[in-house]
Design a protein around this motif. Structure first.
Motif, PDB file in Angstrom:
ATOM      1  N   LEU A  14       5.731  -2.627   4.737  1.00 26.77           N
ATOM      2  CA  LEU A  14       6.110  -2.197   3.352  1.00 26.77           C
ATOM      3  C   LEU A  14       7.234  -3.319   2.939  1.00 26.77           C
ATOM      4  N   GLU A  15       8.038  -3.555   3.905  1.00 27.60           N
ATOM      5  CA  GLU A  15       9.388  -4.512   3.514  1.00 27.60           C
ATOM      6  C   GLU A  15       8.859  -5.630   3.131  1.00 27.60           C
ATOM      7  N   SER A  16       7.701  -6.303   3.216  1.00 27.51           N
ATOM      8  CA  SER A  16       7.261  -7.553   2.838  1.00 27.51           C
ATOM      9  C   SER A  16       6.732  -7.449   1.477  1.00 27.51           C
ATOM     10  N   PHE A  17       6.651  -6.331   0.878  1.00 25.83           N
ATOM     11  CA  PHE A  17       6.273  -6.250  -0.641  1.00 25.83           C
ATOM     12  C   PHE A  17       7.417  -6.512  -1.491  1.00 25.83           C
ATOM     13  N   HIS A  18       7.222  -6.949  -2.621  1.00 28.15           N
ATOM     14  CA  HIS A  18       8.331  -6.906  -3.577  1.00 28.15           C
ATOM     15  C   HIS A  18       8.695  -5.717  -3.946  1.00 28.15           C
ATOM     16  N   PRO A  19      10.009  -5.429  -4.144  1.00 24.53           N
ATOM     17  CA  PRO A  19      10.734  -4.037  -4.403  1.00 24.53           C
ATOM     18  C   PRO A  19       9.914  -3.215  -5.454  1.00 24.53           C
ATOM     19  N   GLN A  20       9.629  -4.016  -6.541  1.00 21.54           N
ATOM     20  CA  GLN A  20       8.912  -3.484  -7.545  1.00 21.54           C
ATOM     21  C   GLN A  20       7.567  -2.914  -7.198  1.00 21.54           C
ATOM     22  N   LEU A  21       6.656  -3.460  -6.381  1.00 28.93           N
ATOM     23  CA  LEU A  21       5.495  -2.903  -5.796  1.00 28.93           C
ATOM     24  C   LEU A  21       5.688  -2.061  -4.885  1.00 28.93           C
ATOM     25  N   ARG A  22       6.975  -2.099  -4.071  1.00 27.25           N
ATOM     26  CA  ARG A  22       6.935  -0.749  -3.006  1.00 27.25           C
ATOM     27  C   ARG A  22       7.218   0.416  -3.831  1.00 27.25           C
ATOM     28  N   ASP A  23       7.676   0.207  -4.647  1.00 26.94           N
ATOM     29  CA  ASP A  23       8.018   1.806  -5.544  1.00 26.94           C
ATOM     30  C   ASP A  23       6.616   2.170  -5.910  1.00 26.94           C
ATOM     31  N   ARG A  24       5.717   0.997  -6.497  1.00 24.02           N
ATOM     32  CA  ARG A  24       4.446   1.490  -7.047  1.00 24.02           C
ATOM     33  C   ARG A  24       3.526   2.026  -5.875  1.00 24.02           C
ATOM     34  N   LEU A  25       3.559   1.330  -4.824  1.00 28.76           N
ATOM     35  CA  LEU A  25       2.517   1.917  -3.897  1.00 28.76           C
ATOM     36  C   LEU A  25       3.076   3.286  -3.287  1.00 28.76           C
ATOM     37  N   LYS A  26       4.520   3.355  -3.019  1.00 32.48           N
ATOM     38  CA  LYS A  26       4.903   4.573  -2.578  1.00 32.48           C
ATOM     39  C   LYS A  26       4.351   5.843  -3.663  1.00 32.48           C
ATOM     40  N   ALA A  27       4.801   5.575  -4.849  1.00 34.02           N
ATOM     41  CA  ALA A  27       4.272   6.647  -5.718  1.00 34.02           C
ATOM     42  C   ALA A  27       2.784   6.901  -5.975  1.00 34.02           C
ATOM     43  N   ARG A  28       1.929   5.838  -5.646  1.00 34.49           N
ATOM     44  CA  ARG A  28       0.575   5.927  -5.889  1.00 34.49           C
ATOM     45  C   ARG A  28      -0.064   6.525  -4.619  1.00 34.49           C
ATOM     46  N   PHE A  29       0.400   6.193  -3.326  1.00 34.82           N
ATOM     47  CA  PHE A  29      -0.400   6.517  -2.191  1.00 34.82           C
ATOM     48  C   PHE A  29       0.447   7.169  -1.251  1.00 34.82           C
ATOM     49  N   ASP A  30       1.559   7.430  -1.546  1.00 34.68           N
ATOM     50  CA  ASP A  30       2.469   8.189  -0.288  1.00 34.68           C
ATOM     51  C   ASP A  30       1.762   9.316   0.410  1.00 34.68           C
ATOM     52  N   GLY A  31       0.713  10.254  -0.227  1.00 30.85           N
ATOM     53  CA  GLY A  31       0.323  11.223   0.191  1.00 30.85           C
ATOM     54  C   GLY A  31      -1.215  10.803   1.066  1.00 30.85           C
ATOM     55  N   ASP A  32      -1.279   9.651   1.059  1.00 31.11           N
ATOM     56  CA  ASP A  32      -2.574   8.946   1.832  1.00 31.11           C
ATOM     57  C   ASP A  32      -2.121   8.755   3.110  1.00 31.11           C
ATOM     58  N   PRO A  33      -2.749   9.404   4.269  1.00 36.08           N
ATOM     59  CA  PRO A  33      -2.044   9.026   5.563  1.00 36.08           C
ATOM     60  C   PRO A  33      -2.560   7.668   6.051  1.00 36.08           C
ATOM     61  N   ASN A  34      -3.706   7.228   5.549  1.00 33.73           N
ATOM     62  CA  ASN A  34      -3.881   5.827   5.866  1.00 33.73           C
ATOM     63  C   ASN A  34      -2.985   4.667   5.546  1.00 33.73           C
ATOM     64  N   PHE A  35      -2.362   4.988   4.085  1.00 31.78           N
ATOM     65  CA  PHE A  35      -1.513   3.831   3.604  1.00 31.78           C
ATOM     66  C   PHE A  35      -0.062   4.295   4.177  1.00 31.78           C
ATOM     67  N   VAL A  36       0.170   5.474   4.619  1.00 34.45           N
ATOM     68  CA  VAL A  36       1.457   5.687   5.271  1.00 34.45           C
ATOM     69  C   VAL A  36       1.555   5.133   6.735  1.00 34.45           C
ATOM     70  N   ARG A  37       0.481   5.256   7.419  1.00 33.44           N
ATOM     71  CA  ARG A  37       0.607   4.660   8.807  1.00 33.44           C
ATOM     72  C   ARG A  37       0.334   3.215   8.572  1.00 33.44           C
ATOM     73  N   TYR A  38      -0.144   2.388   7.651  1.00 32.40           N
ATOM     74  CA  TYR A  38      -0.327   1.164   7.404  1.00 32.40           C
ATOM     75  C   TYR A  38       1.077   0.539   7.154  1.00 32.40           C
ATOM     76  N   ALA A  39       1.806   1.260   5.973  1.00 33.12           N
ATOM     77  CA  ALA A  39       2.944   0.668   5.522  1.00 33.12           C
ATOM     78  C   ALA A  39       4.261   0.900   6.481  1.00 33.12           C
ATOM     79  N   ASP A  40       4.021   1.831   7.374  1.00 30.86           N
ATOM     80  CA  ASP A  40       5.278   2.273   8.277  1.00 30.86           C
ATOM     81  C   ASP A  40       5.128   1.219   9.548  1.00 30.86           C
TER      82      ASP A  40
END
Length: 996
Positions: free
Chosen positions: A645-671
């Motif tokens: 997740l730290e590789s993404f633009h800060p603006q996009l980090r916030d959008r990704l978190k808001a959109r997929f924070d509850g998705d376990p696939n995304f959380v595992r991938y982002a972390d």
């Protein structure tokens, strides 16, 4: 492969995206693929691109993007990315340091740089390097070298513009390099697609260590770097320099010379670089800038042929150079050169199999499959290939959360998904490649070699080279008329020396190399010869005394007679004028006085003591520095590796978190940790190039009284005056990571143009350099020895000191060994920062006229009888003892404060060391490769068995104080010099700035 087709594909791939892409994205009607791209493609390819080239470029772009960028959900049905994924770089410009994950916002660019202006800049800049004769090879090479080199206000930003505004952690130039490398392997299906090739040359340490002089040390390391370039050049000539993805070759002087001399690029394009202007060994061409191994992307069908060509090329080069050295020696000795001379037979025999060449390759076909007519990433073949090297299945990168999320298609709750292209499996391919190379190096065949005559005087392993075989039966005392006795005094050959083939090559390499590069350095019409200067250990010992005298306006002794020697660069720059001749004769004059006997030497030293105001220095320093845990950094298995997740633009980090924070696939991938992709390796290589080629020479030779022996990647070997040894080491440590000097205990730079630091970014000489980042550390061995001490023994002590620093819990340390002329040694090991700063303050205190000369001895003896279980009591008693050795209220107060800091430091180091040792012994949460010390997995070591025992506080404190006392006593006269600020230990204040 059709060579024209190859260079068409490479050039088309390089032009498929404009360098100004980030500045014009979503700001022009024609888009980023119009403008510069369309204009230059039409000019370079007036007949258009063939179908196979278009296919290869498109595929190469997809593979390169998959390799370097974090994965995104699939585009909308109309092929566009949804609005929430879009980031306008010109309106919200951010650069992310790839090795730290830290975001660096820049000033808004939209108002200052119009899209049309950026587009015109890119078009005009690239067009200047298009070969008007239609030579696609020359054009591709010129664009590779100078595409990032824009002049004007945008020059520094131009080099750093991101390839993707959503993932701004790698540059557009990185992406174009990788796409061009892939295109060369994909344009012809008969080539079997791309493969990763790794090549390693050896031996390294033994070859460099066989040295009798500082010149030998330089020659050994530089010669290995030269042979490494010979190996890489085979790939570069066949496939272009971007095919070598580690190390990064752009900007390396040896590669620039090849572009001019062998590839026909215009020499005037390079005239502003130092390698074209400097006529001394300050010229960057004298730096051993390339490692002994490299990784390249090559066509799978060409792997074996390239490996064989590399082996043949480096061995042919070594033999031809040695034979040329032999001919030079014959000429100097007045012996007629004939092919029947025994020396030629010896050279052939002794160089058989030199250098060792180990290689391994992994085809990308293991990482791909075809689905619905489209080639996608598949781990099935890789998993099978990895089974012999891993206990578990899946393993390595294939078992990582990153690949577990992506491998079967990145499925999200809202139905979007991403299926990566094969480039995404670069980390797994690289993992397998490392293990294959380690296996290849472990299987080392040994051939029998008969050496019947007397061995050489440097290593004792091979016969010395002779013009007549009969002479090899002569013992040392009877060699009155040999090739070597006749040539003694020339090429640095000492009386009595008789060397083998490798010793001969190392001893004459400086002469051969200078002649090779002379006609390409400086303007040939100026009639200036390139010269190499060897600073002797005696000269380095005297350098601080001479500099102090010069600063005080003193003139050299009139009666000094002798040969002029080379002075350290900083001192030579200060003493320009008629006085330089006399100052430069001083070391040789002292040596000649010593040859006349003790009485003559004593008289000479007395004269110098009267001139200097103190006795002349007789000790010098050596520094050996090496990056910590480079294997873990290259494999991105360090605990400091940024998350995805730290590789993404800060603006996009916030959008990704808001959109997929509850998705376990995304959380595992982002972390999960980001993968060691090509951009990661390019970033490391570029950071090490900046450190070794630019910062290390400036610090050692411009900021301090020093001589750089070699600097390649994370390795530095340098000789310095005793006064400057520790401050220079601390500043090198800060420069390595791009950290503030004061945090590492370093003085603020006064001479070299190192202006600002901000966690991996530094301003240097008007430019912005990206370094390794504050989490990257390096350790150093330091030795102070008498200038007459045998260099071999000093080098062994230096390597032992480096090992002690590496064994400090957590590494990131320095270890100092003081080798006393009268026998005995002192050893101090500590981390950077406060210990080094306190050491400098203690040294200055002990050198003060208000402190007893015996202060450190009295305190050290007293410490042996103090109970160590009460730090507060120890601090009180130490303060009392130190105050007794000081005169005056100010000195007594300083003694009290120093005592408190010394005790606090000694006990805190012991506590921290115990904690880190225990953590290293018991922490099994990280995979084994996290603690990998070297590049080869077989060499990985656990900190559990590789740490120093925690220091006992009072023993460490006694050694610390005695080492500081020795330096205060031996260099007391130099501490007041205002030239470097080395004695200053005040914390350095630095403003925080970001790249702009």
């Amino acid at each position: 492969m059709n060579n024209d087709l190859l260079w068409q594909a490479k050039l088309a791939a390089r032009l498929h995206d404009p360098p100004e892409k980030a500045l014009i994205l979503m700001r022009t009607r024609e888009g980023h693929e119009g403008g510069t791209v369309r204009v230059l493609l039409d000019e370079v390819f007036p007949q258009g691109l063939s179908p196979e080239v278009e296919r290869a470029v498109k595929q190469a772009d997809h593979w390169a993007s998959a390799a370097d960028r974090m994965a995104f959900p699939k585009r909308d049905v109309d092929g566009r990315y949804p609005a929430w994924q879009q980031v306008r770089f010109a309106e919200n410009p951010v650069l992310i340091h790839p090795l730290t994950g830290q975001a660096h916002p820049l000033q808004q660019l939209a108002d200052d740089v119009a899209a049309a202006q950026a587009q015109a800049l890119g078009t005009d800049h690239l067009r200047a390097y298009v070969d008007q004769g239609g030579d696609l090879r020359k054009t591709a090479l010129a664009l590779w070298r100078f595409g990032p080199e824009l002049e004007g206000d945008l020059s520094e930003l131009w080099k750093l513009l991101p390839a993707d505004s959503r993932v701004p952690d790698h540059t557009i130039h990185d992406h174009l390099d990788l796409a061009s490398a892939f295109a060369a392997c994909l344009v012809d299906p008969a080539q079997g697609g791309p493969a990763l090739l790794a090549v390693s040359l050896g031996p390294v340490q033994d070859f460099i260590a066989a040295a009798r002089s500082v010149s030998d040390l330089w020659a050994g390391s530089h010669l290995l770097s030269h042979l490494s370039w010979c190996a890489m050049r085979v790939v570069c000539e066949a496939l272009g320099p971007e095919a070598v993805i580690f190390p990064r070759l752009r900007g390396v002087p040896a590669v620039d010379l090849w572009l001019v001399r062998d590839q026909g690029l215009k020499a005037e394009w390079f005239d502003h670089f130092d390698w074209r202007k400097r006529a001394t060994d300050a010229n960057p061409l004298f730096a051993a800038a390339l490692p002994n191994r490299f990784t390249a992307i090559v066509p799978a069908a060409q792997v074996e042929a390239l490996a064989q060509a590399i082996t043949d090329a480096v061995r042919k080069q070594a033999r031809e150079l040695t034979e040329e050295a032999f001919r030079r020696l014959l000429e100097a000795a007045g012996i007629e050169d004939t092919p029947s001379l025994y020396g030629y037979e010896q050279i052939k025999r002794q160089l058989e199999g030199f250098p060792e060449v180990h290689w391994a390759a992994v085809p990308w076909s293991l990482a791909q499959a075809e689905e619905e007519g489209k080639i996608v990433a598949s781990d099935q073949g890789l998993a099978e290939a990895m089974q012999p090297f891993f206990a578990s299945k899946p393993s390595g990168f294939l078992a990582s959360p990153t690949w577990q999320a992506l491998g079967r298609g990145f499925k999200l709750e809202e139905g979007l998904f991403y299926r990566p292209y094969p480039g995404a499996l670069y980390p797994a391919l690289h993992e397998l490649l490392e293990r294959l190379l380690a296996a290849a190096k472990a299987a080392r065949p040994f051939a029998r070699r008969d050496e019947a005559g007397w061995r050489d005087s440097l290593t004792g392993e091979a016969e010395w080279i002779a013009s007549d075989a009969a002479q090899l039966a002569l013992p040392p005392g009877q060699r009155q008329d040999t090739l070597w006795t006749r040539a003694a005094g020339k090429f640095g050959i000492r009386a009595g020396e008789h060397l083998s083939a490798l010793g001969l090559l190392k001893r004459l390499w400086p002469t051969l190399f200078v002649e090779e590069i002379s006609r390409w350095v400086v303007n040939p019409t100026d009639n200036i010869n390139v010269r190499r200067y060897v600073v002797s250990t005696h000269t380095m010992a005297l350098a601080a005394s001479i500099e102090k005298a010069v600063d005080e306006g003193k003139t050299p002794l009139d009666e000094v007679e002798g040969e002029r020697v080379a002075l350290p660069r900083k001192l030579a720059n200060k003493v320009r004028g008629p006085d330089i001749e006399q100052w430069a004769r001083l070391p040789d004059w002292l040596d000649r006085c010593a040859e006349q006997g003790d009485e003559a030497l004593a008289a000479a030293r007395k004269r110098l003591e009267a001139l200097f105001g103190s006795r002349p220095e007789t000790y010098y320093g050596l520094l050996l520095m090496d990056g910590d845990s480079m294997g873990a950094w290259l494999s991105a298995s360090s605990p400091h590796t940024p998350a995805v997740l730290e590789s993404f633009h800060p603006q996009l980090r916030d959008r990704l978190k808001a959109r997929f924070d509850g998705d376990p696939n995304f959380v595992r991938y982002a972390d999960s940790r980001r993968a060691p992709n090509p951009a990661w390796h390019m970033a490391i290589s570029q950071a090490l190039n900046h450190f070794a080629l630019e910062l290390a020479p400036a610090i050692v030779e411009r900021e301090f009284l020093g001589k750089l022996i070699y600097a390649g990647g994370d390795d530095v070997l340098a000789m310095l005056s005793t006064r400057d040894l520790l401050p220079a080491a601390a500043l090198l440590r800060a420069a390595y990571s791009g950290d503030e000097p004061g945090k590492q205990g370093a003085p603020d730079p006064q001479v070299c143009k190192l202006k600002r630091s901000n966690n991996g970014w530094v301003g240097f000489d008007g430019r912005v350099l990206r370094l390794m980042g504050e989490k990257a550390t390096t350790s150093a061995g330091l030795v102070i020895a008498h200038h007459q001490a045998p260099l071999g023994a000093v080098m062994r002590a230096l390597r032992d000191a480096e090992k002690r620093a590496k064994r400090w819990p957590g590494k990131n340390a320095w270890s100092l060994a003081i080798l006393k002329r009268g026998g005995g040694a002192l050893f101090v090991t500590a981390p950077w920062g406060e210990p080094l700063q306190l050491f400098e303050e203690l040294r200055a205190f002990l050198a003060s006229e208000n402190v007893s000369r015996r202060a450190a001895y009295h305190v050290s003896e007293w410490l042996h009888d103090v109970p160590a279980d009460n730090p507060e009591l120890v601090a009180q008693l130490l303060g009392y003892q130190m105050k007794r050795q000081a005169d005056g209220e100010a000195a007594k107060q300083e003694a009290q404060l120093l005592a408190q800091r010394l005790v606090r430091l000694a006990y805190s180091l012991a506590t921290r060391s115990e904690s880190k040792s225990a953590q290293a012994s018991g922490d099994e949460s990280e995979p084994a490769q996290t603690r990998c010390e070297g590049l080869n997995p077989s060499e990985a070591k656990s900190n559990k068995n590789d740490s120093e025992r925690p220091p006992k506080p009072l023993e460490w404190l006694s050694d610390f104080m005695m080492a500081a006392e020795f330096l205060a006593r031996e260099t007391r006269h130099a501490l007041t010099s205002s030239s470097t600020g080395a004695a200053s230990a005040a914390p350095v204040q630095s403003t925080t700035e970001v790249p702009a």
